[in-house]
Enzyme design. Structure first.
Site, PDB file in Angstrom:
ATOM      1  N   ASP A 131      81.949 -75.511   6.950  1.00  0.00           N
ATOM      2  CA  ASP A 131      81.449 -75.093   8.035  1.00  0.00           C
ATOM      3  C   ASP A 131      81.843 -73.498   8.328  1.00  0.00           C
ATOM      4  O   ASP A 131      83.127 -73.358   8.229  1.00  0.00           O
ATOM      5  CB  ASP A 131      81.185 -76.005   9.165  1.00  0.00           C
ATOM      6  CG  ASP A 131      80.440 -75.462  10.480  1.00  0.00           C
ATOM      7  OD1 ASP A 131      79.448 -74.724  10.073  1.00  0.00           O
ATOM      8  OD2 ASP A 131      80.831 -76.047  11.753  1.00  0.00           O
TER       9      ASP A 131
ATOM     10  N   LYS B 176      86.359 -63.909   6.727  1.00  0.00           N
ATOM     11  CA  LYS B 176      85.769 -63.459   5.750  1.00  0.00           C
ATOM     12  C   LYS B 176      84.836 -62.362   6.133  1.00  0.00           C
ATOM     13  O   LYS B 176      83.853 -62.566   7.116  1.00  0.00           O
ATOM     14  CB  LYS B 176      84.775 -64.630   4.791  1.00  0.00           C
ATOM     15  CG  LYS B 176      85.733 -65.672   4.502  1.00  0.00           C
ATOM     16  CD  LYS B 176      84.646 -67.120   4.165  1.00  0.00           C
ATOM     17  CE  LYS B 176      84.183 -66.627   2.736  1.00  0.00           C
ATOM     18  NZ  LYS B 176      83.425 -67.854   2.149  1.00  0.00           N
TER      19      LYS B 176
ATOM     20  N   ALA C 236      93.799 -63.398   1.677  1.00  0.00           N
ATOM     21  CA  ALA C 236      93.993 -65.031   1.171  1.00  0.00           C
ATOM     22  C   ALA C 236      94.153 -64.987  -0.372  1.00  0.00           C
ATOM     23  O   ALA C 236      93.637 -64.363  -1.246  1.00  0.00           O
ATOM     24  CB  ALA C 236      92.681 -65.382   1.598  1.00  0.00           C
ATOM     25  N   PRO C 237      95.142 -65.997  -0.779  1.00  0.00           N
ATOM     26  CA  PRO C 237      95.325 -66.310  -2.208  1.00  0.00           C
ATOM     27  C   PRO C 237      94.004 -66.432  -2.997  1.00  0.00           C
ATOM     28  O   PRO C 237      93.111 -67.059  -2.476  1.00  0.00           O
ATOM     29  CB  PRO C 237      96.271 -67.494  -2.134  1.00  0.00           C
ATOM     30  CG  PRO C 237      96.703 -67.790  -0.919  1.00  0.00           C
ATOM     31  CD  PRO C 237      95.686 -67.114   0.182  1.00  0.00           C
ATOM     32  N   GLY C 238      93.960 -66.111  -4.262  1.00  0.00           N
ATOM     33  CA  GLY C 238      92.730 -66.535  -5.098  1.00  0.00           C
ATOM     34  C   GLY C 238      92.221 -65.277  -5.763  1.00  0.00           C
ATOM     35  O   GLY C 238      92.697 -63.999  -5.291  1.00  0.00           O
ATOM     36  N   VAL C 239      91.218 -65.317  -6.647  1.00  0.00           N
ATOM     37  CA  VAL C 239      90.591 -64.076  -7.239  1.00  0.00           C
ATOM     38  C   VAL C 239      89.719 -63.279  -6.050  1.00  0.00           C
ATOM     39  O   VAL C 239      88.913 -64.003  -5.269  1.00  0.00           O
ATOM     40  CB  VAL C 239      89.554 -64.572  -8.141  1.00  0.00           C
ATOM     41  CG1 VAL C 239      89.035 -63.534  -8.774  1.00  0.00           C
ATOM     42  CG2 VAL C 239      90.484 -65.336  -9.111  1.00  0.00           C
ATOM     43  N   ARG C 240      90.038 -62.026  -5.873  1.00  0.00           N
ATOM     44  CA  ARG C 240      89.346 -61.278  -4.941  1.00  0.00           C
ATOM     45  C   ARG C 240      87.697 -61.250  -5.318  1.00  0.00           C
ATOM     46  O   ARG C 240      87.363 -61.442  -6.617  1.00  0.00           O
ATOM     47  CB  ARG C 240      89.639 -59.811  -5.133  1.00  0.00           C
ATOM     48  CG  ARG C 240      91.093 -59.330  -4.891  1.00  0.00           C
ATOM     49  CD  ARG C 240      91.165 -59.799  -3.695  1.00  0.00           C
ATOM     50  NE  ARG C 240      92.757 -59.228  -2.783  1.00  0.00           N
ATOM     51  CZ  ARG C 240      93.706 -59.692  -2.998  1.00  0.00           C
ATOM     52  NH1 ARG C 240      93.667 -61.292  -3.241  1.00  0.00           N
ATOM     53  NH2 ARG C 240      94.928 -59.485  -2.516  1.00  0.00           N
ATOM     54  N   GLY C 241      86.895 -61.628  -4.351  1.00  0.00           N
ATOM     55  CA  GLY C 241      85.433 -61.726  -4.407  1.00  0.00           C
ATOM     56  C   GLY C 241      84.862 -60.355  -4.801  1.00  0.00           C
ATOM     57  O   GLY C 241      85.235 -59.290  -4.179  1.00  0.00           O
ATOM     58  N   MET C 242      83.753 -60.531  -5.148  1.00  0.00           N
ATOM     59  CA  MET C 242      82.772 -59.249  -5.385  1.00  0.00           C
ATOM     60  C   MET C 242      82.045 -58.795  -4.280  1.00  0.00           C
ATOM     61  O   MET C 242      81.358 -57.812  -4.340  1.00  0.00           O
ATOM     62  CB  MET C 242      81.880 -59.514  -6.725  1.00  0.00           C
ATOM     63  CG  MET C 242      82.671 -59.803  -7.948  1.00  0.00           C
ATOM     64  SD  MET C 242      81.753 -60.026  -9.335  1.00  0.00           S
ATOM     65  CE  MET C 242      81.274 -61.548  -9.227  1.00  0.00           C
TER      66      MET C 242
END
Length: 567
Positions: free
Chosen positions: A372, A337, A316-322
């Site tokens: 949700d 997710k 998914a586009p965006g900053v990679r999550g930690m």
């Protein structure tokens, strides 16, 4: 006694009826709770109804496991016969699609996910695509006969409560004014102008909603009347909504589920689909409280998309999550997710805590600012549907969750969530007006979450998304907590200048301490955004603002959050 598929199917259906009775009992109590302004009880009832499904499924599965039929039940080869018997039992029901989903839940509670098939349960529904109407009236029509005043009075007279109207005449006048503004002139003069309303009232949080449509000469518009109850004044109409996009927000995936009595759920969903054609039926089932049916419809839509498309999963586009790794299908408006095997050092949490916080959001009042989610186990996708770079990254960061099984990729556990544009990405290409609106709504989102006793924790722009209606929504839950659990502090004054220049704070910091004065620099690298936000929501940078909200919540106040524009 010989094993009987029919007896086992009847047992499963009997427990479904028990669940449905309990569901109806909680739902039917919504009217009295609204009339008596029991706002805290409303929140408790909402949580109880969500918990009810899993509790009843668990109890049913346990009883079957311990029954005299257990040996037969635990042999998956017998479930095609149980399924056939069950189909016969539910054929004449008005909630048969819900009964199928219940059967699926019982089966998956007793068997492994790799034993799922259309022979053992209902991967696809056995219900006919079109069915004759039930003859149970869903709606009631009100005809103007050329008089909007008469039409409005009919509607309000029909919907009386055990609490007085605060100002009946004022409400009638206001509704007529909205009809004049919202409908073309020719429709207002139509003597056959009809308002068709669902007979059941929709209840959620501190509001009640009359939901239906205005019909005139083959055209229609949504017609939604939100009602509010001021304890010392009475019930009043807050506004009239005839705009589809605003009604869509009321039924948004970011809202808690309505309490509404639905004798024939499929017919109510079909009617709502006419009002909101852009919404998938999965969302509509979920919105009226049948979130497990929504999950079933979502899954069926997903497998249908995979069968009729060629797009591949990508990150998914965006900053990679930690903490979470997020991937998506470009042609399917959803993100998937999964929890990473290892978290960034700054994240002092574990896998169990992340799961608990996502489930907390499921049960909490989302006030239109929390997306949700649906929780899934053991998704199996063809390897060829993954972009190689996406698959490589998932296997690297979540090897315990994403498993290679030859030509199949097994995803052991994930959440699905509506795809949105990350706020930080949105702002990169937003116009000046869009930027101002997004920053304004970003602050509103934080404040409305706080009013619902939710502190997002990590409030960075990358953790908020922008919906297709331009609303800002929080979607990263690993640091979420109840607002009342946070200790909001002012930064103590330094005793001498060297303390302020030191790399470490000169004051002690506890595990739940938060210093709102630090927010501006922490949240905004762009000084223009920081200044604009400060002018709109500068009180968010004051510890006293947060402590004041905490006191109101601790005093039992349920703060007002409206899911529509108020005039």
């Amino acid at each position: 006694m010989p094993y009987s598929p029919k007896r086992i199917a009847q047992n499963i259906l009997d427990q479904f009826d028990h669940y449905r009775d309990e569901f109806r009992s909680i739902t039917s109590g919504a009217r009295v709770r609204f009339e008596q302004a029991r706002w805290n009880d409303i929140q408790s009832a909402s949580t109880a109804r969500i918990n009810l499904y899993e509790d009843c499924v668990s109890s049913t599965a346990q009883n079957l496991h311990q029954s005299t039929d257990a040996e037969y039940i635990l042999d998956v080869r017998n479930w095609p016969d149980i399924r056939k018997a069950y189909i016969t039992l539910i054929d004449q029901r008005f909630d048969d699609e819900l009964a199928e989903t219940w059967f699926n839940s019982i089966f998956t509670s007793l068997h492994q996910h790799d034993q799922i098939s259309d022979e053992t349960m209902f991967v696809h529904s056995s219900r006919p695509a079109t069915r004759p109407p039930s003859r149970i009236p869903l709606t009631r029509g009100f005809i103007s006969d050329g008089s909007l005043d008469g039409l409005v009075r009919q509607i309000l007279d029909e919907h009386s409560f055990d609490a007085p109207w605060a100002n009946f005449e004022r409400d009638c006048k206001m509704i007529i004014e909205h009809l004049h503004k919202g409908l073309p002139d020719w429709a207002q003069k139509d003597r056959g102008l009809t308002v068709e309303l669902i007979q059941s009232v929709f209840y959620r949080n501190k509001g009640a909603y009359l939901v239906g449509r205005v019909i005139s000469q083959q055209e229609q518009w949504p017609f939604v009347l939100p009602l509010i109850h001021h304890e010392h004044e009475g019930i009043s109409v807050d506004t009239l909504i005839t705009d589809e996009s605003q009604v869509s927000i009321i039924f948004s995936f970011t809202r808690s589920y309505f309490m509404v009595e639905a004798a024939v759920p499929a017919e109510m969903v079909a009617f709502l689909k006419q009002l909101l054609p852009s919404k998938h039926i999965a969302e509509l089932y979920t919105a009226i409280g049948f979130y497990k049916q929504g999950k079933s419809e979502f899954y069926r839509a997903l497998i249908a998309h995979l069968a009729t498309s060629e797009d591949r999963f990508i990150m998914a586009p965006g900053v990679r999550g930690m903490v979470m790794s997020v991937f998506t299908l470009p042609g399917f408006n959803t993100v998937f997710k999964i929890i990473k095997d290892k978290f960034a050092p700054s994240k002092n949490i574990d896998r169990a805590t992340v799961i608990d916080r996502y489930r907390l959001v499921k049960r909490h009042d989302r006030v239109g600012r929390l997306a949700d989610t649906q929780e899934f186990a053991d998704f199996r996708f063809p390897r060829e549907r993954f972009d190689p770079e996406c698959l490589a990254e998932l296997l690297e960061v979540a090897a315990s969750t994403v498993i290679e099984e030859g030509d199949v990729i097994l995803v052991r556990h994930c959440w699905t969530e509506r795809r949105m544009t990350p706020l930080n990405i949105y702002l990169e290409s937003a116009s000046e007006t869009q930027t101002q609106e997004a920053l304004l709504d970003y602050g509103k989102a934080i404040k409305e979450l706080a009013a619902a006793n939710i502190f997002p924790g990590d409030m960075l722009l990358k953790n908020f998304g922008v919906t297709r209606h331009g609303r800002v929504v929080f979607y990263d839950y690993d640091e979420i907590s109840y607002l009342t659990e946070v200790n909001f502090r002012d930064i103590p004054e330094a005793m001498y200048p060297e303390q302020e220049m030191a790399s470490e704070p000169w004051y002690s910091v506890g595990p739940n301490d938060v210093f709102p004065e630090e927010f501006p620099v922490f949240l905004f690298a762009d000084i223009r955004h920081r200044k604009a936000f400060s002018s709109m929501h500068g009180n968010l940078f004051e510890a006293s603002y947060w402590r004041g909200l905490q006191e109101r919540i601790k005093d039992g106040q349920v703060l007002d959050v409206f899911p529509y524009k108020r005039n």
